[in-house]
Design a protein around this motif. Structure first.
Motif, PDB file in Angstrom:
ATOM      1  N   MET A   1       0.842  -1.174   0.000  1.00  0.00           N
ATOM      2  CA  MET A   1       0.000   0.000   0.000  1.00  0.00           C
ATOM      3  C   MET A   1       0.888   1.238   0.000  1.00  0.00           C
ATOM      4  SD  MET A   1      -3.013   1.040   2.611  1.00  0.00           S
ATOM      5  CE  MET A   1      -2.321   2.102   3.841  1.00  0.00           C
ATOM      6  N   CYS A   2       0.556   2.202  -0.825  1.00  0.00           N
ATOM      7  CA  CYS A   2       1.281   3.460  -0.885  1.00  0.00           C
ATOM      8  C   CYS A   2       0.520   4.495  -0.070  1.00  0.00           C
ATOM      9  CB  CYS A   2       1.394   3.944  -2.315  1.00  0.00           C
ATOM     10  SG  CYS A   2       2.304   2.811  -3.367  1.00  0.00           S
ATOM     11  N   LEU A   3       1.260   5.348   0.582  1.00  0.00           N
ATOM     12  CA  LEU A   3       0.637   6.347   1.429  1.00  0.00           C
ATOM     13  C   LEU A   3       1.273   7.704   1.181  1.00  0.00           C
ATOM     14  CD1 LEU A   3      -1.327   6.940   3.778  1.00  0.00           C
ATOM     15  CD2 LEU A   3       0.570   6.459   5.313  1.00  0.00           C
ATOM     16  N   GLY A   4       0.456   8.688   0.833  1.00  0.00           N
ATOM     17  CA  GLY A   4       0.912  10.065   0.732  1.00  0.00           C
ATOM     18  C   GLY A   4       0.475  10.791   1.987  1.00  0.00           C
ATOM     19  N   VAL A   5       1.328  11.625   2.503  1.00  0.00           N
ATOM     20  CA  VAL A   5       1.048  12.342   3.747  1.00  0.00           C
ATOM     21  C   VAL A   5       1.048  13.840   3.455  1.00  0.00           C
ATOM     22  CG1 VAL A   5       1.846  12.756   6.101  1.00  0.00           C
ATOM     23  CG2 VAL A   5       2.134  10.496   5.056  1.00  0.00           C
ATOM     24  N   PRO A   6       0.016  14.555   3.921  1.00  0.00           N
ATOM     25  CA  PRO A   6      -0.004  16.002   3.688  1.00  0.00           C
ATOM     26  C   PRO A   6       0.930  16.739   4.636  1.00  0.00           C
ATOM     27  CG  PRO A   6      -1.971  15.349   4.877  1.00  0.00           C
ATOM     28  CD  PRO A   6      -1.214  14.091   4.576  1.00  0.00           C
ATOM     29  N   GLY A   7       1.485  17.816   4.131  1.00  0.00           N
ATOM     30  CA  GLY A   7       2.338  18.672   4.953  1.00  0.00           C
ATOM     31  C   GLY A   7       2.303  20.090   4.411  1.00  0.00           C
ATOM     32  N   ARG A   8       2.807  21.010   5.227  1.00  0.00           N
ATOM     33  CA  ARG A   8       2.803  22.431   4.859  1.00  0.00           C
ATOM     34  C   ARG A   8       4.224  22.872   4.549  1.00  0.00           C
ATOM     35  NH1 ARG A   8       3.350  27.487   7.396  1.00  0.00           N
ATOM     36  NH2 ARG A   8       1.916  29.043   6.578  1.00  0.00           N
ATOM     37  N   ILE A   9       4.412  23.527   3.404  1.00  0.00           N
ATOM     38  CA  ILE A   9       5.737  24.015   3.024  1.00  0.00           C
ATOM     39  C   ILE A   9       6.118  25.177   3.933  1.00  0.00           C
ATOM     40  CG2 ILE A   9       7.131  25.081   1.219  1.00  0.00           C
ATOM     41  CD1 ILE A   9       5.329  23.711  -0.849  1.00  0.00           C
ATOM     42  N   GLU A  10       7.253  25.018   4.606  1.00  0.00           N
ATOM     43  CA  GLU A  10       7.757  26.064   5.500  1.00  0.00           C
ATOM     44  C   GLU A  10       8.851  26.900   4.850  1.00  0.00           C
ATOM     45  OE1 GLU A  10       6.567  26.779   8.523  1.00  0.00           O
ATOM     46  OE2 GLU A  10       5.075  25.186   8.383  1.00  0.00           O
ATOM     47  N   LYS A  11       9.599  26.277   3.923  1.00  0.00           N
ATOM     48  CA  LYS A  11      10.724  26.996   3.327  1.00  0.00           C
ATOM     49  C   LYS A  11      11.078  26.350   1.989  1.00  0.00           C
ATOM     50  CE  LYS A  11      15.584  28.065   4.200  1.00  0.00           C
ATOM     51  NZ  LYS A  11      16.726  27.838   5.088  1.00  0.00           N
ATOM     52  N   ILE A  12      11.332  27.183   0.981  1.00  0.00           N
ATOM     53  CA  ILE A  12      11.887  26.700  -0.279  1.00  0.00           C
ATOM     54  C   ILE A  12      13.402  26.854  -0.136  1.00  0.00           C
ATOM     55  CG2 ILE A  12      12.000  26.988  -2.782  1.00  0.00           C
ATOM     56  CD1 ILE A  12       9.178  26.262  -1.875  1.00  0.00           C
ATOM     57  N   SER A  13      14.123  25.751  -0.195  1.00  0.00           N
ATOM     58  CA  SER A  13      15.555  25.824   0.112  1.00  0.00           C
ATOM     59  C   SER A  13      16.440  25.808  -1.120  1.00  0.00           C
ATOM     60  CB  SER A  13      15.949  24.682   1.039  1.00  0.00           C
ATOM     61  OG  SER A  13      15.666  23.443   0.431  1.00  0.00           O
ATOM     62  N   THR A  14      16.008  25.146  -2.169  1.00  0.00           N
ATOM     63  CA  THR A  14      16.887  25.050  -3.334  1.00  0.00           C
ATOM     64  C   THR A  14      16.078  25.142  -4.620  1.00  0.00           C
ATOM     65  OG1 THR A  14      16.697  22.642  -3.389  1.00  0.00           O
ATOM     66  CG2 THR A  14      18.589  23.564  -2.217  1.00  0.00           C
ATOM     67  N   THR A  15      16.649  25.774  -5.577  1.00  0.00           N
ATOM     68  CA  THR A  15      16.136  25.764  -6.943  1.00  0.00           C
ATOM     69  C   THR A  15      17.347  25.703  -7.854  1.00  0.00           C
ATOM     70  OG1 THR A  15      14.204  27.085  -6.357  1.00  0.00           O
ATOM     71  CG2 THR A  15      14.805  27.004  -8.681  1.00  0.00           C
ATOM     72  N   GLU A  16      17.364  24.704  -8.712  1.00  0.00           N
ATOM     73  CA  GLU A  16      18.490  24.529  -9.619  1.00  0.00           C
ATOM     74  C   GLU A  16      17.947  24.325 -11.030  1.00  0.00           C
ATOM     75  OE1 GLU A  16      22.171  21.407 -10.389  1.00  0.00           O
ATOM     76  OE2 GLU A  16      20.981  21.247  -8.588  1.00  0.00           O
ATOM     77  N   VAL A  17      18.508  25.022 -11.985  1.00  0.00           N
ATOM     78  CA  VAL A  17      18.087  24.890 -13.373  1.00  0.00           C
ATOM     79  C   VAL A  17      19.164  24.120 -14.128  1.00  0.00           C
ATOM     80  CG1 VAL A  17      17.469  26.109 -15.492  1.00  0.00           C
ATOM     81  CG2 VAL A  17      16.830  27.069 -13.261  1.00  0.00           C
ATOM     82  N   ILE A  18      18.755  23.054 -14.779  1.00  0.00           N
ATOM     83  CA  ILE A  18      19.669  22.250 -15.591  1.00  0.00           C
ATOM     84  C   ILE A  18      19.271  22.445 -17.049  1.00  0.00           C
ATOM     85  CG2 ILE A  18      20.461  19.916 -16.132  1.00  0.00           C
ATOM     86  CD1 ILE A  18      19.873  19.191 -13.207  1.00  0.00           C
ATOM     87  N   HIS A  19      20.203  22.918 -17.836  1.00  0.00           N
ATOM     88  CA  HIS A  19      19.954  23.146 -19.252  1.00  0.00           C
ATOM     89  C   HIS A  19      20.230  21.859 -20.027  1.00  0.00           C
ATOM     90  CE1 HIS A  19      19.557  27.388 -18.401  1.00  0.00           C
ATOM     91  NE2 HIS A  19      20.681  27.317 -17.694  1.00  0.00           N
ATOM     92  N   LEU A  20      19.211  21.350 -20.691  1.00  0.00           N
ATOM     93  CA  LEU A  20      19.335  20.124 -21.462  1.00  0.00           C
ATOM     94  C   LEU A  20      19.335  20.479 -22.950  1.00  0.00           C
ATOM     95  CD1 LEU A  20      16.753  17.988 -19.490  1.00  0.00           C
ATOM     96  CD2 LEU A  20      19.234  17.921 -19.268  1.00  0.00           C
ATOM     97  N   PRO A  21      20.267  19.922 -23.702  1.00  0.00           N
ATOM     98  CA  PRO A  21      20.301  20.233 -25.127  1.00  0.00           C
ATOM     99  C   PRO A  21      19.034  19.741 -25.831  1.00  0.00           C
ATOM    100  CG  PRO A  21      21.892  18.504 -24.585  1.00  0.00           C
ATOM    101  CD  PRO A  21      21.311  18.973 -23.301  1.00  0.00           C
ATOM    102  N   ASP A  22      18.449  20.596 -26.647  1.00  0.00           N
ATOM    103  CA  ASP A  22      17.271  20.265 -27.456  1.00  0.00           C
ATOM    104  C   ASP A  22      16.039  19.907 -26.623  1.00  0.00           C
ATOM    105  OD1 ASP A  22      18.858  20.623 -29.732  1.00  0.00           O
ATOM    106  OD2 ASP A  22      19.505  18.527 -29.678  1.00  0.00           O
ATOM    107  N   ARG A  23      15.998  20.327 -25.372  1.00  0.00           N
ATOM    108  CA  ARG A  23      14.842  20.064 -24.511  1.00  0.00           C
ATOM    109  C   ARG A  23      14.589  21.277 -23.639  1.00  0.00           C
ATOM    110  NH1 ARG A  23      14.876  14.113 -22.060  1.00  0.00           N
ATOM    111  NH2 ARG A  23      13.660  13.316 -23.771  1.00  0.00           N
ATOM    112  N   ALA A  24      13.427  21.275 -23.017  1.00  0.00           N
ATOM    113  CA  ALA A  24      13.140  22.355 -22.068  1.00  0.00           C
ATOM    114  C   ALA A  24      14.057  22.215 -20.859  1.00  0.00           C
ATOM    115  CB  ALA A  24      11.683  22.272 -21.638  1.00  0.00           C
ATOM    116  N   ASP A  25      14.358  23.345 -20.224  1.00  0.00           N
ATOM    117  CA  ASP A  25      15.187  23.309 -19.019  1.00  0.00           C
ATOM    118  C   ASP A  25      14.510  22.472 -17.936  1.00  0.00           C
ATOM    119  OD1 ASP A  25      17.024  24.927 -20.237  1.00  0.00           O
ATOM    120  OD2 ASP A  25      16.334  26.760 -19.247  1.00  0.00           O
ATOM    121  N   LEU A  26      15.315  21.766 -17.149  1.00  0.00           N
ATOM    122  CA  LEU A  26      14.822  20.989 -16.012  1.00  0.00           C
ATOM    123  C   LEU A  26      15.048  21.824 -14.757  1.00  0.00           C
ATOM    124  CD1 LEU A  26      13.761  18.346 -14.810  1.00  0.00           C
ATOM    125  CD2 LEU A  26      16.131  17.547 -14.734  1.00  0.00           C
ATOM    126  N   ILE A  27      13.972  22.105 -14.031  1.00  0.00           N
ATOM    127  CA  ILE A  27      14.068  22.917 -12.824  1.00  0.00           C
ATOM    128  C   ILE A  27      13.853  22.009 -11.613  1.00  0.00           C
ATOM    129  CG2 ILE A  27      13.122  24.861 -11.550  1.00  0.00           C
ATOM    130  CD1 ILE A  27      12.196  25.981 -14.290  1.00  0.00           C
TER     131      ILE A  27
END
Length: 84
Positions: A1-27
């Motif tokens: 059985m899979c279980l998802g648990v709800p939670g509240r976002i307290e802080k965004i800590s990281t954002t990284e953009v990866i540029h992929l050739p011939d594709r949309a950027d991966l964030i």
């Protein structure tokens, strides 16, 4: 059985953009989510629209969707009833 648990976002800590050739950027995004009395680091890549204060459903360390607060409260209530 899979279980998802709800939670509240307290802080965004990281954002990284990866540029992929011939594709949309991966964030890649990470943050800290509070689950009741504990806080865990969570991958937020699948919910790029989520901001601090939003509720998300987390499964194996990945936030998979945003929730409204009343939806999160209902899940907490149901999980509590299962434990009784």
């Amino acid at each position: 059985m899979c279980l998802g648990v709800p939670g509240r976002i307290e802080k965004i800590s990281t954002t990284e953009v990866i540029h992929l050739p011939d594709r949309a950027d991966l964030i890649l995004r990470g943050g800290f989510v509070r689950f009741g009395g504990i806080m865990k680091e969570v991958n937020l890549t699948y919910v790029p629209e989520a901001v601090v204060g939003d509720y998300v459903l987390v499964h194996v360390g990945f936030a998979i969707t945003r929730l409204k607060k009343d939806e999160a409260d209902l899940i907490y209530q149901t999980l509590g009833e299962l434990g009784d």
